[in-house]
Design an enzyme around this catalytic site. Structure first.
Site, PDB file in Angstrom:
ATOM      1  N   ASN A  34      19.061 -14.982   0.537  1.00  0.00           N
ATOM      2  CA  ASN A  34      19.845 -14.699  -0.673  1.00  0.00           C
ATOM      3  C   ASN A  34      21.289 -15.180  -0.515  1.00  0.00           C
ATOM      4  N   ASN A  37      25.188 -13.877   3.404  1.00  0.00           N
ATOM      5  CA  ASN A  37      26.026 -14.049   4.608  1.00  0.00           C
ATOM      6  C   ASN A  37      25.851 -15.449   5.186  1.00  0.00           C
ATOM      7  N   LYS A  86      23.932  -7.229   9.498  1.00  0.00           N
ATOM      8  CA  LYS A  86      23.989  -7.035  10.958  1.00  0.00           C
ATOM      9  C   LYS A  86      25.306  -6.511  11.523  1.00  0.00           C
ATOM     10  N   SER A 126      16.631  -5.576  17.891  1.00  0.00           N
ATOM     11  CA  SER A 126      17.900  -5.728  18.610  1.00  0.00           C
ATOM     12  C   SER A 126      17.944  -4.779  19.786  1.00  0.00           C
ATOM     13  N   THR A 128      20.183  -3.006  20.266  1.00  0.00           N
ATOM     14  CA  THR A 128      20.846  -1.809  19.744  1.00  0.00           C
ATOM     15  C   THR A 128      19.894  -0.603  19.726  1.00  0.00           C
ATOM     16  N   TYR A 150      23.251   0.761  11.447  1.00  0.00           N
ATOM     17  CA  TYR A 150      22.575  -0.531  11.667  1.00  0.00           C
ATOM     18  C   TYR A 150      21.432  -0.347  12.672  1.00  0.00           C
ATOM     19  N   LYS A 154      17.193  -0.726  12.274  1.00  0.00           N
ATOM     20  CA  LYS A 154      16.295  -1.544  13.112  1.00  0.00           C
ATOM     21  C   LYS A 154      15.194  -0.675  13.716  1.00  0.00           C
ATOM     22  N   ASN A 180      22.505 -10.548  23.213  1.00  0.00           N
ATOM     23  CA  ASN A 180      23.668 -11.037  22.463  1.00  0.00           C
ATOM     24  C   ASN A 180      23.596 -12.543  22.218  1.00  0.00           C
ATOM     25  N   ASN A 200      31.947 -10.019  16.482  1.00  0.00           N
ATOM     26  CA  ASN A 200      31.371 -10.278  17.807  1.00  0.00           C
ATOM     27  C   ASN A 200      32.306 -11.116  18.674  1.00  0.00           C
ATOM     28  N   ARG A 293      36.278   0.158  21.757  1.00  0.00           N
ATOM     29  CA  ARG A 293      35.758   0.170  20.385  1.00  0.00           C
ATOM     30  C   ARG A 293      34.736   1.301  20.286  1.00  0.00           C
ATOM     31  N   ASP A 296      30.802   1.501  21.514  1.00  0.00           N
ATOM     32  CA  ASP A 296      30.439   0.489  22.521  1.00  0.00           C
ATOM     33  C   ASP A 296      29.880   1.136  23.788  1.00  0.00           C
TER      34      ASP A 296
HETATM   35  P1  NAD Z   1      22.944 -13.769   9.777  1.00  0.00           P
HETATM   36  O1  NAD Z   1      23.711 -12.829   8.909  1.00  0.00           O
HETATM   37  O2  NAD Z   1      23.597 -15.034  10.179  1.00  0.00           O
HETATM   38  O3  NAD Z   1      21.543 -14.114   9.099  1.00  0.00           O
HETATM   39  C1  NAD Z   1      20.853 -13.211   8.264  1.00  0.00           C
HETATM   40  C2  NAD Z   1      20.504 -13.974   6.990  1.00  0.00           C
HETATM   41  O4  NAD Z   1      19.775 -13.107   6.118  1.00  0.00           O
HETATM   42  C3  NAD Z   1      21.740 -14.440   6.227  1.00  0.00           C
HETATM   43  O5  NAD Z   1      21.607 -15.817   5.920  1.00  0.00           O
HETATM   44  C4  NAD Z   1      21.739 -13.593   4.955  1.00  0.00           C
HETATM   45  O6  NAD Z   1      22.290 -14.294   3.859  1.00  0.00           O
HETATM   46  C5  NAD Z   1      20.266 -13.286   4.806  1.00  0.00           C
HETATM   47  N1  NAD Z   1      19.960 -12.052   4.092  1.00  0.00           N
HETATM   48  C6  NAD Z   1      20.522 -10.834   4.252  1.00  0.00           C
HETATM   49  N2  NAD Z   1      19.949  -9.964   3.414  1.00  0.00           N
HETATM   50  C7  NAD Z   1      18.996 -10.622   2.727  1.00  0.00           C
HETATM   51  C8  NAD Z   1      18.064 -10.261   1.727  1.00  0.00           C
HETATM   52  N3  NAD Z   1      18.007  -9.007   1.266  1.00  0.00           N
HETATM   53  N4  NAD Z   1      17.225 -11.194   1.239  1.00  0.00           N
HETATM   54  C9  NAD Z   1      17.271 -12.480   1.692  1.00  0.00           C
HETATM   55  N5  NAD Z   1      18.156 -12.885   2.630  1.00  0.00           N
HETATM   56  C10 NAD Z   1      19.001 -11.953   3.147  1.00  0.00           C
HETATM   57  O7  NAD Z   1      22.474 -12.936  11.064  1.00  0.00           O
HETATM   58  P2  NAD Z   1      21.761 -13.451  12.386  1.00  0.00           P
HETATM   59  O8  NAD Z   1      22.710 -13.276  13.521  1.00  0.00           O
HETATM   60  O9  NAD Z   1      21.120 -14.749  12.155  1.00  0.00           O
HETATM   61  O10 NAD Z   1      20.667 -12.306  12.527  1.00  0.00           O
HETATM   62  C11 NAD Z   1      19.320 -12.488  12.105  1.00  0.00           C
HETATM   63  C12 NAD Z   1      18.554 -11.202  12.366  1.00  0.00           C
HETATM   64  O11 NAD Z   1      18.641 -10.891  13.763  1.00  0.00           O
HETATM   65  C13 NAD Z   1      19.110  -9.986  11.632  1.00  0.00           C
HETATM   66  O12 NAD Z   1      18.019  -9.198  11.204  1.00  0.00           O
HETATM   67  C14 NAD Z   1      19.908  -9.264  12.695  1.00  0.00           C
HETATM   68  O13 NAD Z   1      19.981  -7.890  12.452  1.00  0.00           O
HETATM   69  C15 NAD Z   1      19.101  -9.573  13.946  1.00  0.00           C
HETATM   70  N6  NAD Z   1      19.897  -9.493  15.182  1.00  0.00           N
HETATM   71  C16 NAD Z   1      21.065 -10.198  15.272  1.00  0.00           C
HETATM   72  C17 NAD Z   1      21.841 -10.090  16.433  1.00  0.00           C
HETATM   73  C18 NAD Z   1      23.161 -10.813  16.559  1.00  0.00           C
HETATM   74  O14 NAD Z   1      24.006 -10.377  17.329  1.00  0.00           O
HETATM   75  N7  NAD Z   1      23.373 -11.929  15.850  1.00  0.00           N
HETATM   76  C19 NAD Z   1      21.414  -9.276  17.499  1.00  0.00           C
HETATM   77  C20 NAD Z   1      20.205  -8.605  17.367  1.00  0.00           C
HETATM   78  C21 NAD Z   1      19.452  -8.721  16.199  1.00  0.00           C
HETATM   79  N1  UFG Z   2      34.541  -7.397  22.398  1.00  0.00           N
HETATM   80  C1  UFG Z   2      35.893  -7.480  22.605  1.00  0.00           C
HETATM   81  N2  UFG Z   2      36.671  -8.007  21.610  1.00  0.00           N
HETATM   82  C2  UFG Z   2      36.156  -8.440  20.428  1.00  0.00           C
HETATM   83  C3  UFG Z   2      34.754  -8.362  20.226  1.00  0.00           C
HETATM   84  C4  UFG Z   2      33.977  -7.825  21.234  1.00  0.00           C
HETATM   85  O1  UFG Z   2      36.396  -7.085  23.657  1.00  0.00           O
HETATM   86  O2  UFG Z   2      36.923  -8.895  19.556  1.00  0.00           O
HETATM   87  C5  UFG Z   2      33.685  -6.877  23.473  1.00  0.00           C
HETATM   88  C6  UFG Z   2      32.910  -5.630  23.093  1.00  0.00           C
HETATM   89  O3  UFG Z   2      33.679  -4.479  23.312  1.00  0.00           O
HETATM   90  C7  UFG Z   2      31.682  -5.745  24.005  1.00  0.00           C
HETATM   91  C8  UFG Z   2      31.464  -7.252  24.120  1.00  0.00           C
HETATM   92  O4  UFG Z   2      32.707  -7.857  23.760  1.00  0.00           O
HETATM   93  O5  UFG Z   2      31.997  -5.253  25.280  1.00  0.00           O
HETATM   94  C9  UFG Z   2      30.382  -7.770  23.183  1.00  0.00           C
HETATM   95  O6  UFG Z   2      30.660  -7.329  21.865  1.00  0.00           O
HETATM   96  P1  UFG Z   2      29.865  -7.911  20.610  1.00  0.00           P
HETATM   97  O7  UFG Z   2      30.444  -7.248  19.394  1.00  0.00           O
HETATM   98  O8  UFG Z   2      29.859  -9.387  20.648  1.00  0.00           O
HETATM   99  O9  UFG Z   2      28.381  -7.447  20.871  1.00  0.00           O
HETATM  100  P2  UFG Z   2      27.745  -5.984  20.996  1.00  0.00           P
HETATM  101  O10 UFG Z   2      27.009  -5.956  22.279  1.00  0.00           O
HETATM  102  O11 UFG Z   2      28.725  -4.926  20.750  1.00  0.00           O
HETATM  103  O12 UFG Z   2      26.768  -5.971  19.741  1.00  0.00           O
HETATM  104  C10 UFG Z   2      25.777  -6.976  19.579  1.00  0.00           C
HETATM  105  C11 UFG Z   2      25.433  -7.133  18.106  1.00  0.00           C
HETATM  106  C12 UFG Z   2      24.806  -5.889  17.581  1.00  0.00           C
HETATM  107  C13 UFG Z   2      23.646  -5.508  18.436  1.00  0.00           C
HETATM  108  C14 UFG Z   2      24.059  -5.406  19.878  1.00  0.00           C
HETATM  109  C15 UFG Z   2      22.892  -5.136  20.756  1.00  0.00           C
HETATM  110  O13 UFG Z   2      26.606  -7.368  17.349  1.00  0.00           O
HETATM  111  O14 UFG Z   2      24.320  -6.130  16.290  1.00  0.00           O
HETATM  112  O15 UFG Z   2      24.651  -6.632  20.291  1.00  0.00           O
HETATM  113  O16 UFG Z   2      21.961  -6.152  20.586  1.00  0.00           O
HETATM  114  F1  UFG Z   2      23.193  -4.302  18.009  1.00  0.00           F
END
Ligand code: NAD
Ligand code: UFG
Length: 337
Positions: A34, A37, A86, A126, A128, A150, A154, A180, A200, A293, A296
């Site tokens: 959609n 993001n 996310k 995740s 998480t 969040y 999940k 990550n 992130n 944060r 964390d």
């Molecule tokens: P992203 O936001 O880049 O990609 C998600 C995509 O889904 C986006 O393009 C967004 O526009 C689309 N979207 C959101 N809601 C929608 C809806 N209702 N219908 C259709 N499209 C929709 O995120 P990402 O990093 O690519 O993450 C992909 C998946 O992996 C997510 O489910 C996220 O929760 C999971 N995940 C991500 C991370 C991370 O750190 N990136 C870690 C663990 C899990």
């Molecule tokens: N951090 C900083 N400064 C920043 C951003 C992050 O010091 O500006 C630190 C955080 O405190 C952490 C590490 O960098 O120690 C990683 O942080 P991220 O936000 O990149 O990642 P997280 O592990 O907190 O979270 C990510 C995803 C979540 C997911 C989680 C577990 O963002 O969606 O991993 O998979 F749930």
């Protein structure tokens, strides 16, 4: 091979890289997003890099009627479900949006798949769901808990999938718990393009290096880790993409369901990540120590052996490559797509 896979959230960070990987391996793709993001430009870049087309529809997974219609038109054999919101921080201020999108969106998708007789699904979960882990490295059998909406969304979808699989043994479901994700496609044409201030670490580092942000705030230097900063398991997004390919292949060759961690098994601290990014970019990255944060955890990294045993997959790319690929993407696309 040659089968058609529905990819939800295909224009997003992990979805777009996975599309390239699948197209190059010979699968056909029906992609939906959609674009809440992401940018449709990512779809153009996918086809440019893979040298093959996919069919893209701007569609919300919560739109059951449109999804059903699409599934009637397209002969889909399996789904990889990335679509969702996310941001941990946003989920705390807008929990209903997260439950609506991530939980109701998944239920809408599952109902449409059920109706059309599609029974193979790869789900983006995740690390998480491990909450505050009691041990590292974290095995898949570790206790599950949540620290924010969040994470709850999940975990709820994981539980819904378990109930669904119990109710109908035709389902084959792969639940992938990512650690990550970091880095970008090695071409520099595809990467993460977060809207607003990145939450992130890796995209934040890249934006500081390219001059879009002044300095990195290091969230806490008093954790019980070797240098006091948070330790995480950064995994290259192309390794992650290959992990989806391996999971999909397993669904086509074996019945049953499985849940695996996708990580490297290596813990990296914030200060180690900063140093690696400085080496990769050749830029000094100003940083300031800031308070921890909220929510964390000190240390979170995977026991990554199950994916290797079950899927024959393991992460190959190291931190240095994640940083150099992330930097190439950021440098070539300073404002994103
Ligand atoms: P992203 O936001 O880049 O990609 C998600 C995509 O889904 C986006 O393009 C967004 O526009 C689309 N979207 C959101 N809601 C929608 C809806 N209702 N219908 C259709 N499209 C929709 O995120 P990402 O990093 O690519 O993450 C992909 C998946 O992996 C997510 O489910 C996220 O929760 C999971 N995940 C991500 C991370 C991370 O750190 N990136 C870690 C663990 C899990
Ligand atoms: N951090 C900083 N400064 C920043 C951003 C992050 O010091 O500006 C630190 C955080 O405190 C952490 C590490 O960098 O120690 C990683 O942080 P991220 O936000 O990149 O990642 P997280 O592990 O907190 O979270 C990510 C995803 C979540 C997911 C989680 C577990 O963002 O969606 O991993 O998979 F749930």
């Amino acid at each position: 091979m040659g089968k058609t896979i529905l990819i939800t959230g295909a224009a997003g960070y992990i979805g777009s890289h996975t599309c390239v990987c699948l197209l190059q391996a010979g699968w056909h793709i029906v992609a939906i997003d959609n674009l809440c993001n992401s940018s449709a430009r990512a779809i153009e870049r996918i086809t440019e890099l893979a040298g093959r087309d996919l069919r893209f529809y701007t569609l919300d997974v919560r739109d059951y009627a449109a999804l059903s219609k699409l599934l009637q038109q397209e002969s889909v054999s399996a789904v990889i479900h990335f679509a969702g919101l996310k941001s941990v921080a946003d989920s705390v201020t807008r929990p209903l949006d997260y439950f609506d999108n991530n939980v109701c969106g998944s239920v809408s998708l599952l109902r449409a798949l059920h109706q059309q007789g599609v029974r193979k699904l790869v789900f983006s979960s995740s690390a998480t769901v491990y909450g505050h882990p009691q041990q590292v490295p974290i095995p898949e059998s570790a206790a599950l808990s949540v620290t924010n909406p969040y994470g709850r969304s999940k975990l709820m979808v994981e539980q819904i999938l378990e109930d669904l699989a119990q109710s109908d043994h035709e389902w084959r479901i792969a639940t992938l718990r990512y650690f990550n994700p970091a880095g970008a496609h090695e071409s520099g044409r595809l990467g993460e393009d977060p809207r607003g201030e990145p939450g992130n670490l890796m995209p934040y580092l890249a934006q500081v290096a390219v001059g879009r942000r002044e300095y990195l705030s290091v969230f806490g230097d008093d954790y019980p880790t070797p240098d006091g900063t948070g330790v995480r398991d950064y995994i290259h997004v192309m390794d992650l993409a290959r992990g989806h390919l391996a999971a999909l292949e397993r669904l086509f060759s074996h019945s049953g369901n499985f849940t695996v961690n996708l990580g490297t098994g290596q813990g990296v601290s914030v200060l180690q990540a900063v140093a690696a990014f400085e080496r990769a970019s050749g830029k000094a990255i100003p940083k300031r120590i800031a308070p921890r944060r909220s929510g964390d955890v000190a240390s979170c990294y995977a026991l990554a052996t199950a994916a290797q045993e079950l899927l024959g997959w393991r992460a190959e790319k190291k931190l240095a490559q994640m940083c150099s690929d992330q930097w190439r993407w950021q440098h070539q696309n300073p404002e994103g797509y």
